[in-house]
Design an enzyme around this catalytic site. Structure first.
Site, PDB file in Angstrom:
ATOM      1  N   ASP A   1       0.852  -1.187   0.000  1.00  0.00           N
ATOM      2  CA  ASP A   1       0.000   0.000   0.000  1.00  0.00           C
ATOM      3  C   ASP A   1       0.891   1.242   0.000  1.00  0.00           C
ATOM      4  OD1 ASP A   1      -2.533   1.423   0.302  1.00  0.00           O
ATOM      5  OD2 ASP A   1      -1.875   1.824   2.362  1.00  0.00           O
TER       6      ASP A   1
ATOM      7  N   ASP B   1      -0.276   5.249   0.761  1.00  0.00           N
ATOM      8  CA  ASP B   1      -0.489   6.293   1.757  1.00  0.00           C
ATOM      9  C   ASP B   1      -0.555   5.687   3.154  1.00  0.00           C
ATOM     10  OD1 ASP B   1      -0.758   8.841   2.671  1.00  0.00           O
ATOM     11  OD2 ASP B   1      -2.801   9.145   1.984  1.00  0.00           O
TER      12      ASP B   1
END
Length: 310
Positions: A13, A15
């Site tokens: 991932d 952010d």
């Protein structure tokens, strides 16, 4: 053996894991650069094209190609190939990343129901208007297949939480009386499965990394991947302790330096979590907010941990 040596590839991932807004999360760039196995950077953000994300990552110091970035728009277009013949007309709602992903897969993106689209791909974009949502609703009512890039209800911004794509999907759903036919982004599995296909690695040999239980970790669960929850973003130890089975990570660590740690260093926290989950499932878990954590878990909560458990 290092944690990273147990796997053939990583789906990471962005952010809250690699960066927070624009700046890098501490230790993320160094750990990923030293991992030594292929990485796909997977994001539910459907608005930015992969080239824009790739440029962001290179600016932070990561040596990546744009092809290492996987967006939910790309996952939606990938998923669409399993249901609609390439060359078809598709209504694209959202930022430029949506239409670009459709073109990459051989579809013709349009913006009006008058172009007789056979499908709708709905993603987030700051410029999405009420008419865009109306066009999507009209197309769905006429029988078009409806794909949502993702269903995140909120979008974190510097000013607070704004309505995310999930909220816009709900608006269309209110008009058509149902939800989308398919969802590409996390916590659904297509984004992760597309990444595994790109990597040429079986999902069971991929480690998925994230900071959100209900998207990153649940998505890994659905895709058949092991997962690592890092405490540099949204969720903390208390959240992990209270997680339902489908949101429980395989591993938990303060940050991405865990990739280079010996497995023996990470096993105490993993085992402590499992013991707490067993107690929770047996109805004896109690309130984790008001009792002392096992040492292996309390050691994870320190000054470098960004999450406050929310």
């Amino acid at each position: 053996m290092r944690l990273v040596d147990r796997y053939d590839a990583i789906v990471c991932d962005l952010d809250g894991v690699v960066y927070r807004g624009d700046p890098a999360v501490p230790h993320a760039v160094e750990a990923l650069s030293a991992a030594g196995i292929p990485v796909q950077y997977a994001t539910n953000n459907a608005s930015r094209p992969p080239a824009a994300v790739g440029e962001h990552l290179r600016r932070l110091g990561l040596d990546v190609e744009d092809s290492a970035v996987a967006t939910s728009s790309q996952a939606a277009a990938w998923l669409l190939t399993q249901h609609v013949a390439q060359g078809a007309t598709v209504l694209a709602v959202g930022g430029p990343g949506v239409a670009e992903a459709l073109r990459e897969r051989g579809y013709v993106p349009v913006s009006s129901v008058d172009d007789d689209p056979v499908a709708v791909v709905q993603g987030y974009g700051q410029g999405v208007t009420a008419d865009d949502l109306a066009q999507a609703a009209y197309a769905v009512q006429r029988g078009a297949l409806w794909l949502a890039t993702n269903t995140d209800h909120t979008l974190p911004t510097a000013s607070g939480y704004a309505p995310g794509n999930g909220a816009l999907v709900l608006a269309v759903g209110a008009a058509v009386g149902r939800g989308p036919d398919l969802v590409a982004g996390k916590p659904d599995e297509p984004l992760y499965l597309m990444c595994a296909e790109r990597l040429g690695v079986e999902p069971s040999r991929v480690l998925a990394i994230g900071d959100r239980l209900e998207t990153d970790i649940e998505g890994a669960h659905h895709a058949g991947m092991d997962s690592l929850l890092v405490l540099t973003g949204v969720h903390g130890v208390d959240d992990a302790l209270a997680a339902p089975p489908e949101e429980r990570p395989t591993w938990v660590a303060r940050d991405l330096r865990a990739l280079l740690d010996d497995v023996e260093v990470l096993e105490p926290a993993r085992d402590a979590l499992r013991e707490e989950w067993d107690a929770l499932d047996e109805g004896a878990g109690g309130d984790h907010q008001h009792r002392e954590l096992p040492r292996a878990l309390s050691d994870l909560t320190g000054e470098e941990t960004a999450s406050e458990g929310h």
